[in-house]
Design a protein around this motif. Structure first.
Motif, mmCIF file in Angstrom:
data_model
loop_
_atom_site.group_PDB
_atom_site.id
_atom_site.type_symbol
_atom_site.label_atom_id
_atom_site.label_comp_id
_atom_site.label_asym_id
_atom_site.label_seq_id
_atom_site.Cartn_x
_atom_site.Cartn_y
_atom_site.Cartn_z
ATOM 1 N N PRO A 40 80.015 4.339 2.714
ATOM 2 C CA PRO A 40 79.958 5.701 3.194
ATOM 3 C C PRO A 40 79.449 6.650 3.986
ATOM 4 C CG PRO A 40 79.711 5.398 0.859
ATOM 5 C CD PRO A 40 79.995 4.039 1.047
ATOM 6 N N ASN A 41 77.823 5.812 3.526
ATOM 7 C CA ASN A 41 76.734 6.713 4.811
ATOM 8 C C ASN A 41 76.768 5.910 5.497
ATOM 9 O OD1 ASN A 41 76.906 8.860 2.570
ATOM 10 N ND2 ASN A 41 75.258 7.694 1.287
ATOM 11 N N VAL A 42 76.939 4.716 6.635
ATOM 12 C CA VAL A 42 76.986 3.886 7.277
ATOM 13 C C VAL A 42 77.456 4.708 8.760
ATOM 14 C CG1 VAL A 42 76.725 1.612 6.307
ATOM 15 C CG2 VAL A 42 78.209 2.428 7.319
ATOM 16 N N ILE A 43 76.570 4.392 9.943
ATOM 17 C CA ILE A 43 77.564 4.496 11.195
ATOM 18 C C ILE A 43 78.136 3.235 11.539
ATOM 19 C CG2 ILE A 43 77.288 5.309 14.047
ATOM 20 C CD1 ILE A 43 75.786 7.222 12.901
ATOM 21 N N THR A 44 79.216 2.720 12.421
ATOM 22 C CA THR A 44 79.806 1.668 12.844
ATOM 23 C C THR A 44 79.987 2.028 14.297
ATOM 24 O OG1 THR A 44 82.231 1.660 13.019
ATOM 25 C CG2 THR A 44 80.847 0.470 10.856
ATOM 26 N N ALA A 45 79.132 0.597 15.180
ATOM 27 C CA ALA A 45 79.332 0.622 16.412
ATOM 28 C C ALA A 45 79.719 -0.482 17.139
ATOM 29 C CB ALA A 45 77.928 1.178 16.950
ATOM 30 N N ARG A 46 79.898 -0.310 18.097
ATOM 31 C CA ARG A 46 80.208 -2.309 18.573
ATOM 32 C C ARG A 46 80.454 -1.884 20.534
ATOM 33 N NH1 ARG A 46 86.905 -2.811 17.370
ATOM 34 N NH2 ARG A 46 86.289 -1.854 15.347
ATOM 35 N N VAL A 47 80.739 -2.805 20.683
ATOM 36 C CA VAL A 47 80.652 -2.920 22.124
ATOM 37 C C VAL A 47 81.860 -3.481 22.337
ATOM 38 C CG1 VAL A 47 78.535 -2.917 22.633
ATOM 39 C CG2 VAL A 47 79.442 -4.999 22.260
ATOM 40 N N PHE A 48 82.500 -4.407 23.494
ATOM 41 C CA PHE A 48 84.270 -4.136 23.363
ATOM 42 C C PHE A 48 84.585 -4.466 24.637
ATOM 43 C CE2 PHE A 48 85.251 0.103 22.683
ATOM 44 C CZ PHE A 48 85.923 0.379 24.587
ATOM 45 N N PHE A 49 85.259 -5.913 24.758
ATOM 46 C CA PHE A 49 86.605 -5.654 26.318
ATOM 47 C C PHE A 49 87.311 -5.222 26.162
ATOM 48 C CE2 PHE A 49 88.930 -8.938 27.901
ATOM 49 C CZ PHE A 49 88.719 -8.384 29.277
ATOM 50 N N ILE A 50 88.328 -4.901 26.867
ATOM 51 C CA ILE A 50 89.941 -4.269 26.430
ATOM 52 C C ILE A 50 90.778 -4.411 27.719
ATOM 53 C CG2 ILE A 50 89.362 -2.098 27.533
ATOM 54 C CD1 ILE A 50 91.035 -1.589 25.183
#
Length: 330
Positions: A40-50
């Motif tokens: 509940p107390n985290v930020i999830t970040a990602r880099v991606f190819f689409i």
């Protein structure tokens, strides 16, 4: 598709994470129920190819004649951020990816947004803006650089099984611990506008078409957990509804709409580092006018790598205040 550049990009991204991927989970507020783990107390970040697009197939209902309106497709890279069910992403098309090098004067803008309300409701939002289309069939392959397509819409969904985690598929701020599935009815809706334009003095074309789709689409998804760190997921939906459309040379027409979609994904989760891929396909089928049928297709392919960060206290306190006012639970 620029695969060599793509793999180089992700290799660099992977190599930068392991040194900081340890011992962060212990400092994060983590709930561990039987079926899913909630962060509940985290930020999830990602880099991606689409790779995604919106393609139309137009068929004559009284013959076998048909043609495709295919955008000048682009490979894209981007970033996304999620916190407590709010998920937003942005992507762009760099020139160093191979498929983008011949896309002269073409454009593609795609925005995806997803949020969760309480334990059961999910809201998605999609926007496509494309310029530059090919008209293709067995005899013709002509490029229309000024032809444009705009589509905006989304879906409102209800997840019946609260032990099933859609966030484990889409944003990784939850982790599915035990295999389970859920029935998920959806109401989908899209507005589309298509401008077919070519300023060639020998064969001038200037026409427009718009449509509004709404459908009820029951679906079923299943999350399979074969091992501690691996999640495999698949789902399918089929729906029925109405389409209202109008072209420049025809009267407005309201007809039956059918919808078919499926999604599959694989995610590998190791502490706070995760990676995976998604593939989905949405097809909307309806009559466009008194003589033709339109099949509206949206394929979507995504490879990603991401990381969970502890959220600042100010963001956590703001989220708690909003939850209290709206009487929502994490």
């Amino acid at each position: 598709m620029g695969l060599r550049a793509l793999f180089t990009f992700f290799s660099i991204a992977f190599s930068s994470f392991p040194n900081i991927a340890q011992n962060i989970t212990d400092s994060v507020d983590v709930n561990q129920p039987k079926y899913k783990r909630i962060y509940p107390n985290v930020i999830t970040a990602r880099v991606f190819f689409i790779n995604t697009s919106n393609t139309l197939k137009v068929k004559d209902r009284s013959s076998n004649l048909s043609f495709n309106l295919e955008p000048n497709k682009q490979d894209r890279i981007g970033v996304s951020i999620a916190f407590r069910g709010l998920n937003a992403s942005f992507s762009f098309a760099p020139d160093f990816l191979g498929e983008n090098k011949d896309n002269e004067n073409s454009k593609l803008f795609n925005l995806n947004f997803r949020t969760f309300l309480g334990k059961h409701f999910m809201q998605t939002f999609d926007l496509f803006s494309q310029k530059g289309f090919y008209i293709k069939n067995n005899e013709v392959n002509q490029y229309f650089p000024k032809t444009k397509n705009f589509k905006i819409g989304g879906a409102t969904s209800y997840i019946f099984n609260e032990h099933f985690s859609f966030k484990a598929i889409t944003s990784q701020d939850e982790k599915q611990l035990k295999s389970t599935g859920s029935f998920i009815p959806n109401i989908t809706y899209f507005y589309s506008k298509f401008n077919l334009k070519n300023n060639s003095p020998l064969n001038e074309v200037n026409s427009s078409y718009y449509s509004f789709d709404i459908a009820f689409a029951p679906s079923y998804y299943y999350n399979y957990v074969p091992s501690k760190n691996l999640l495999l997921s698949a789902g399918v939906s089929a729906g029925i509804g109405l389409n209202h459309s109008k072209s420049r040379d025809e009267s407005p027409l309201t007809t039956l709409l059918t919808e078919l979609s499926f999604r599959t994904s694989a995610t590998y989760d190791m502490n706070n580092l995760y990676c995976g891929l998604h593939y989905s396909y949405l097809s909307l089928n309806h009559n466009a006018d008194s003589a033709s049928q339109v099949i509206d297709n949206i394929p979507f392919f995504n490879i990603f790598v991401g990381y969970r960060f502890k959220a600042p206290k100010q963001i956590i306190n703001t989220a708690e205040s909003i939850n209290e006012k709206l009487k929502l639970k994490n």
